[in-house]
Design a protein around this motif. Sequence first.
Motif, PDB file in Angstrom:
ATOM      1  N   GLU A 154      83.756   9.948   9.646  1.00  0.00           N
ATOM      2  CA  GLU A 154      85.055  10.456   9.196  1.00  0.00           C
ATOM      3  C   GLU A 154      84.903  11.824   8.542  1.00  0.00           C
ATOM      4  OE1 GLU A 154      85.170   6.251   9.934  1.00  0.00           O
ATOM      5  OE2 GLU A 154      83.874   7.419   8.581  1.00  0.00           O
ATOM      6  N   ALA A 155      83.867  11.981   7.742  1.00  0.00           N
ATOM      7  CA  ALA A 155      83.630  13.271   7.096  1.00  0.00           C
ATOM      8  C   ALA A 155      83.301  14.343   8.123  1.00  0.00           C
ATOM      9  CB  ALA A 155      82.503  13.145   6.075  1.00  0.00           C
ATOM     10  N   ALA A 156      82.519  13.975   9.150  1.00  0.00           N
ATOM     11  CA  ALA A 156      82.184  14.939  10.200  1.00  0.00           C
ATOM     12  C   ALA A 156      83.422  15.348  10.980  1.00  0.00           C
ATOM     13  CB  ALA A 156      81.145  14.331  11.136  1.00  0.00           C
ATOM     14  N   ASP A 157      84.274  14.368  11.323  1.00  0.00           N
ATOM     15  CA  ASP A 157      85.505  14.681  12.058  1.00  0.00           C
ATOM     16  C   ASP A 157      86.418  15.587  11.238  1.00  0.00           C
ATOM     17  OD1 ASP A 157      84.596  13.080  14.111  1.00  0.00           O
ATOM     18  OD2 ASP A 157      85.798  11.335  13.524  1.00  0.00           O
ATOM     19  N   ALA A 158      86.522  15.308   9.928  1.00  0.00           N
ATOM     20  CA  ALA A 158      87.387  16.111   9.066  1.00  0.00           C
ATOM     21  C   ALA A 158      86.877  17.545   8.965  1.00  0.00           C
ATOM     22  CB  ALA A 158      87.477  15.479   7.682  1.00  0.00           C
ATOM     23  N   LEU A 159      85.563  17.712   8.876  1.00  0.00           N
ATOM     24  CA  LEU A 159      84.988  19.056   8.795  1.00  0.00           C
ATOM     25  C   LEU A 159      85.257  19.832  10.080  1.00  0.00           C
ATOM     26  CD1 LEU A 159      83.217  21.015   7.082  1.00  0.00           C
ATOM     27  CD2 LEU A 159      81.259  20.153   8.376  1.00  0.00           C
ATOM     28  N   LEU A 160      85.113  19.178  11.212  1.00  0.00           N
ATOM     29  CA  LEU A 160      85.367  19.847  12.483  1.00  0.00           C
ATOM     30  C   LEU A 160      86.826  20.273  12.616  1.00  0.00           C
ATOM     31  CD1 LEU A 160      83.232  17.782  15.023  1.00  0.00           C
ATOM     32  CD2 LEU A 160      82.981  20.207  14.470  1.00  0.00           C
ATOM     33  N   ARG A 161      87.750  19.372  12.235  1.00  0.00           N
ATOM     34  CA  ARG A 161      89.168  19.727  12.314  1.00  0.00           C
ATOM     35  C   ARG A 161      89.478  20.918  11.424  1.00  0.00           C
ATOM     36  NH1 ARG A 161      89.840  14.014  12.164  1.00  0.00           N
ATOM     37  NH2 ARG A 161      90.277  14.149   9.924  1.00  0.00           N
ATOM     38  N   ALA A 162      88.961  20.895  10.206  1.00  0.00           N
ATOM     39  CA  ALA A 162      89.215  21.987   9.276  1.00  0.00           C
ATOM     40  C   ALA A 162      88.610  23.303   9.768  1.00  0.00           C
ATOM     41  CB  ALA A 162      88.658  21.638   7.898  1.00  0.00           C
ATOM     42  N   ALA A 163      87.413  23.221  10.382  1.00  0.00           N
ATOM     43  CA  ALA A 163      86.760  24.429  10.875  1.00  0.00           C
ATOM     44  C   ALA A 163      87.569  25.081  11.991  1.00  0.00           C
ATOM     45  CB  ALA A 163      85.355  24.093  11.366  1.00  0.00           C
ATOM     46  N   HIS A 164      88.039  24.280  12.923  1.00  0.00           N
ATOM     47  CA  HIS A 164      88.837  24.833  14.016  1.00  0.00           C
ATOM     48  C   HIS A 164      90.175  25.370  13.501  1.00  0.00           C
ATOM     49  CE1 HIS A 164      86.260  23.921  17.408  1.00  0.00           C
ATOM     50  NE2 HIS A 164      86.053  22.692  16.948  1.00  0.00           N
ATOM     51  N   ALA A 165      90.770  24.659  12.571  1.00  0.00           N
ATOM     52  CA  ALA A 165      92.052  25.111  12.017  1.00  0.00           C
ATOM     53  C   ALA A 165      91.906  26.428  11.270  1.00  0.00           C
ATOM     54  CB  ALA A 165      92.634  24.041  11.096  1.00  0.00           C
ATOM     55  N   ALA A 166      90.752  26.616  10.627  1.00  0.00           N
ATOM     56  CA  ALA A 166      90.518  27.834   9.856  1.00  0.00           C
ATOM     57  C   ALA A 166      89.986  28.983  10.707  1.00  0.00           C
ATOM     58  CB  ALA A 166      89.537  27.540   8.720  1.00  0.00           C
ATOM     59  N   GLY A 167      89.732  28.731  11.980  1.00  0.00           N
ATOM     60  CA  GLY A 167      89.168  29.774  12.837  1.00  0.00           C
ATOM     61  C   GLY A 167      87.732  30.101  12.501  1.00  0.00           C
ATOM     62  N   ALA A 168      86.993  29.110  11.967  1.00  0.00           N
ATOM     63  CA  ALA A 168      85.621  29.354  11.521  1.00  0.00           C
ATOM     64  C   ALA A 168      84.595  29.213  12.625  1.00  0.00           C
ATOM     65  CB  ALA A 168      85.279  28.393  10.378  1.00  0.00           C
ATOM     66  N   VAL A 169      85.021  28.751  13.811  1.00  0.00           N
ATOM     67  CA  VAL A 169      84.086  28.525  14.914  1.00  0.00           C
ATOM     68  C   VAL A 169      84.150  29.714  15.859  1.00  0.00           C
ATOM     69  CG1 VAL A 169      83.364  26.964  16.738  1.00  0.00           C
ATOM     70  CG2 VAL A 169      84.482  26.044  14.688  1.00  0.00           C
ATOM     71  N   ALA A 170      83.135  30.542  15.855  1.00  0.00           N
ATOM     72  CA  ALA A 170      83.114  31.734  16.698  1.00  0.00           C
ATOM     73  C   ALA A 170      82.988  31.337  18.168  1.00  0.00           C
ATOM     74  CB  ALA A 170      81.948  32.633  16.298  1.00  0.00           C
ATOM     75  N   PRO A 171      83.543  32.135  19.076  1.00  0.00           N
ATOM     76  CA  PRO A 171      83.391  31.863  20.510  1.00  0.00           C
ATOM     77  C   PRO A 171      81.912  31.785  20.881  1.00  0.00           C
ATOM     78  CG  PRO A 171      85.029  33.566  20.143  1.00  0.00           C
ATOM     79  CD  PRO A 171      84.372  33.331  18.820  1.00  0.00           C
ATOM     80  N   GLY A 172      81.578  30.814  21.704  1.00  0.00           N
ATOM     81  CA  GLY A 172      80.199  30.661  22.157  1.00  0.00           C
ATOM     82  C   GLY A 172      79.404  29.642  21.380  1.00  0.00           C
ATOM     83  N   LEU A 173      79.822  29.324  20.162  1.00  0.00           N
ATOM     84  CA  LEU A 173      79.111  28.299  19.407  1.00  0.00           C
ATOM     85  C   LEU A 173      79.380  26.924  20.013  1.00  0.00           C
ATOM     86  CD1 LEU A 173      79.466  29.197  15.608  1.00  0.00           C
ATOM     87  CD2 LEU A 173      77.565  29.664  17.170  1.00  0.00           C
ATOM     88  N   ARG A 174      78.374  26.080  19.982  1.00  0.00           N
ATOM     89  CA  ARG A 174      78.511  24.713  20.461  1.00  0.00           C
ATOM     90  C   ARG A 174      78.289  23.779  19.277  1.00  0.00           C
ATOM     91  NH1 ARG A 174      74.231  21.375  24.100  1.00  0.00           N
ATOM     92  NH2 ARG A 174      75.459  19.469  24.380  1.00  0.00           N
ATOM     93  N   LEU A 175      79.250  22.917  19.005  1.00  0.00           N
ATOM     94  CA  LEU A 175      79.166  21.971  17.897  1.00  0.00           C
ATOM     95  C   LEU A 175      79.028  20.566  18.457  1.00  0.00           C
ATOM     96  CD1 LEU A 175      81.969  23.375  15.554  1.00  0.00           C
ATOM     97  CD2 LEU A 175      79.574  24.080  15.747  1.00  0.00           C
TER      98      LEU A 175
END
Length: 359
Positions: A314-335
Amino acid sequence: MSFVPAVPIAPSVPSSIPPTSPTAVQFRDRVRVSTPGRLHLGFLDPGASLGRRFGSLGLVVDGPHTALELAFAGRPHIEAAPGLDAAEVERAAAHLAALQAHTGLSRPLHLRLLELLPPHAGLGSGTQLALAVGMAFTRLQGLPLDAAQVAALLGRGLRSGVGIAGFERGGLLLDGGPQADGRPARVTSHLDFPQHWRVLLVLDPSRRGLSGAQERQALAQLPPFPREYAAELCHRVLMQILPGAAGADFPTFAEGLNRMQALLGGYFAPAQGGLSYTSPAVDAFMRWAGRHGDTAVGQSSWGPTAFAVLPSQEAADALLRAAHAAGAVAPGLRLLTVQGRNRGADIQFLAAAPAAACA
């Protein structure tokens, strides 16, 4: 899965151990090996302040892996799945040739490379490939060699023993550095990693970590590792990281690992463009992740792979959602969210494949 021919098996290299008599071999038809990647969480004492250099903490993860099959054949032959790194295919061929030279067992072999860990990404690809080829060879031929012996034959484990131990048993591993006679480091602690914890892998396929001559040059140019840093790292590992994992006490584990990574990241930064992470895109994401949520973050070896350990799915899913919402995942990164893996490589004996039998 379709395959394309890769390279012929390279000529044998000079033997460094007495040859094994083929008459003592119990032949197998075909062997399949699948081995997971590992995270190198950090060295304890790169400067040998107590006379013993390195010492490593590592974690095996159930994510990207190397998988291959080896069988007897009518002629030497190597196949590789489309898209695999050509240099890694050649490295596998060289390992196979070296093993044949070391043992004197030259019966033609058919090697199929199914999947490979990304090279120079901080996931232990070199050691896992060598061990996968080596253990497939020894099991196929019926040789009584373990992973450490195979690693020594193929020149792996010169600094860290966690890749070898991870191949054998998985889990969270600690070694005390290479032995005085040059043999690979022995494991001093082995723990199961809590099954409900998760590890977010952050991969940048456009980058590669240091290796070979570049790695040796980078290490040689760094200043002496402060003795007080080594003392604190050992204290954190012994009294926070290992007890935290053993008791599934995430806050204690995270505090220790975050401090360990901060000390090592700062020390190695001059060799990484002044950053704690090899990839600027990964560096930006990890700085964001470290400020959001209950995490333990860092870089594996020279990267570019980084990780964030979290207390639950649950914590991992929440972090991923927040990262995408904040635009913190640069193009090309694989999570990729994975679990710790508390077992080693899978080795299977299979019936001979028709293609291998007549190759």
